[in-house]
Write a protein that holds these residues in place. Sequence first.
Motif, PDB file in Angstrom:
ATOM      1  N   ALA A 143       0.783  -1.083  -0.078  1.00  0.00           N
ATOM      2  CA  ALA A 143      -0.029  -0.074  -0.116  1.00  0.00           C
ATOM      3  C   ALA A 143       0.759   1.393   0.065  1.00  0.00           C
ATOM      4  O   ALA A 143       0.664   2.218  -0.742  1.00  0.00           O
TER       5      ALA A 143
ATOM      6  N   HIS B 236      -7.616   1.576  -4.099  1.00  0.00           N
ATOM      7  CA  HIS B 236      -8.711   2.442  -3.767  1.00  0.00           C
ATOM      8  C   HIS B 236      -8.048   3.648  -3.431  1.00  0.00           C
ATOM      9  O   HIS B 236      -7.114   3.524  -2.434  1.00  0.00           O
TER      10      HIS B 236
ATOM     11  N   PHE C 216     -12.117   1.215   9.202  1.00  0.00           N
ATOM     12  CA  PHE C 216     -10.978   2.112   8.766  1.00  0.00           C
ATOM     13  C   PHE C 216     -11.267   3.482   9.457  1.00  0.00           C
ATOM     14  O   PHE C 216     -10.498   4.410   8.808  1.00  0.00           O
TER      15      PHE C 216
ATOM     16  N   THR D 228      -1.167   3.197   9.852  1.00  0.00           N
ATOM     17  CA  THR D 228      -1.416   2.262   8.920  1.00  0.00           C
ATOM     18  C   THR D 228      -2.091   0.981   9.330  1.00  0.00           C
ATOM     19  O   THR D 228      -1.963   0.472  10.492  1.00  0.00           O
TER      20      THR D 228
ATOM     21  N   CYS E 144      -4.193  -2.713   8.612  1.00  0.00           N
ATOM     22  CA  CYS E 144      -4.449  -4.062   7.594  1.00  0.00           C
ATOM     23  C   CYS E 144      -5.389  -4.753   8.286  1.00  0.00           C
ATOM     24  O   CYS E 144      -5.187  -5.199   9.375  1.00  0.00           O
ATOM     25  N   GLN E 145      -6.441  -5.135   7.557  1.00  0.00           N
ATOM     26  CA  GLN E 145      -7.536  -5.870   8.005  1.00  0.00           C
ATOM     27  C   GLN E 145      -7.458  -7.400   8.129  1.00  0.00           C
ATOM     28  O   GLN E 145      -6.845  -7.974   7.186  1.00  0.00           O
TER      29      GLN E 145
ATOM     30  N   TYR F 205      -7.667  -6.150   3.355  1.00  0.00           N
ATOM     31  CA  TYR F 205      -7.287  -4.625   2.946  1.00  0.00           C
ATOM     32  C   TYR F 205      -6.453  -4.058   3.840  1.00  0.00           C
ATOM     33  O   TYR F 205      -6.347  -4.066   5.068  1.00  0.00           O
TER      34      TYR F 205
ATOM     35  N   ILE G  77      -4.371  -0.073   4.431  1.00  0.00           N
ATOM     36  CA  ILE G  77      -4.440   1.074   3.995  1.00  0.00           C
ATOM     37  C   ILE G  77      -3.584   2.298   4.480  1.00  0.00           C
ATOM     38  O   ILE G  77      -2.969   1.682   5.862  1.00  0.00           O
ATOM     39  N   THR G  78      -3.278   3.184   4.120  1.00  0.00           N
ATOM     40  CA  THR G  78      -2.159   4.005   4.514  1.00  0.00           C
ATOM     41  C   THR G  78      -2.453   5.665   3.826  1.00  0.00           C
ATOM     42  O   THR G  78      -3.082   5.631   2.848  1.00  0.00           O
TER      43      THR G  78
ATOM     44  N   MET H 158      -5.886   8.847   1.362  1.00  0.00           N
ATOM     45  CA  MET H 158      -5.543   7.495   1.657  1.00  0.00           C
ATOM     46  C   MET H 158      -5.604   6.542   0.392  1.00  0.00           C
ATOM     47  O   MET H 158      -6.159   6.745  -0.383  1.00  0.00           O
TER      48      MET H 158
ATOM     49  N   GLN I 162      -5.911   2.590  -0.368  1.00  0.00           N
ATOM     50  CA  GLN I 162      -6.148   1.290   0.141  1.00  0.00           C
ATOM     51  C   GLN I 162      -5.652   0.172  -0.664  1.00  0.00           C
ATOM     52  O   GLN I 162      -6.391   0.372  -2.060  1.00  0.00           O
TER      53      GLN I 162
END
Length: 336
Positions: A70, A103, A133, A143, A145-146, A160, A162-163, A171, A173
């Motif tokens: 990411a 995304h 998120f 940051t 991560c799921q 997912y 994200i950062t 952001m 993702q």
Amino acid sequence: MRKRKILILSITIVAVALILETCILKYVNDKNAQTTSNVLLDRVIAVIDKNDSSEGEFVKSLKDDYIVRAKAISYIVDAKPEVEYDIDELQKIASLMSVDEIHLIDDTGTIYSGSISKYFGYSFDSGEQMAFFKQMLNNYDLTLCQDVTPNTAEAKKMMYAITWNESKTHMVQVGITPKRLLKELKQNQISNVVADMPVYKGMEIFVVNTKTKKIEGATNRTKIGNTLTNVNASSKMQRIVLDHKKCKCISRKHGNYLVAVTMEESVNSSSNIVAILIVGIYLTLASCLLVLMLSRVLKEKYEKEKYMYTSKTDELTKCFNRRAYDSDMEKLDLNT
């Protein structure tokens, strides 16, 4: 009369020996069943713990990797501002970085661009998966991560990460289908772990969810999903009825699971009957031989006594004869 007494005594000895053997066999079988069951319980719990540990380590390494991807995509987008709204270019970057989705999310938590246009407009308020998120909006250094979660739009299992970008304007993702992880999770499922464990004839292993009372793992796959309510956690041997069969059971609580090992009593009973039958036949033959030997000894003694009586008794008068007189005289001590 003596023969009858010996026969009764022999039958009594055989009966007592068989009862004693039955008690000993029952004790030995219970002891062996408990030892074997505890070994199986330890093995199942060790496998469950090992799988949980390896799964946790694997998930952590994937999360770290996805966050790195990411961030890398975020640097690429910052370096080439023209690709920010270019779906084709973003798809090429996704392919290059081996991710399924990209995304771009603004500072309100809404997807405004990315590699898949049908997701434009979704926000952190669109569903439970996206809501995870929301905390990103309050922390620009965060940051995330799921875990593997069904996504909001199609409910397909994704991970997912994200950062925030360097300038904190949006952001990035990334979404990835963790095929390897899903395959490993499937292999490590309780149902698969327990079903592959070797057990002795008449024994079964169950892993029951303590909250739902449902069987999640069993050596007999047909019982997975059934309810098991008549087993309580106990290190002592329990007697239960399972599928209309009397069973011995030892169980142990481990986390959210109750691990139980059952053994059909009929398996031990059949082996006990065979053992008792063999010993019974042996004791019966031994008793018959003993009775025969004693009968011969008694017969010889009786014939000897009869001969002695006949030799010392006058056949007509039934009085002692001269032989009896001489025999008694020989026994006398003339000094006294």
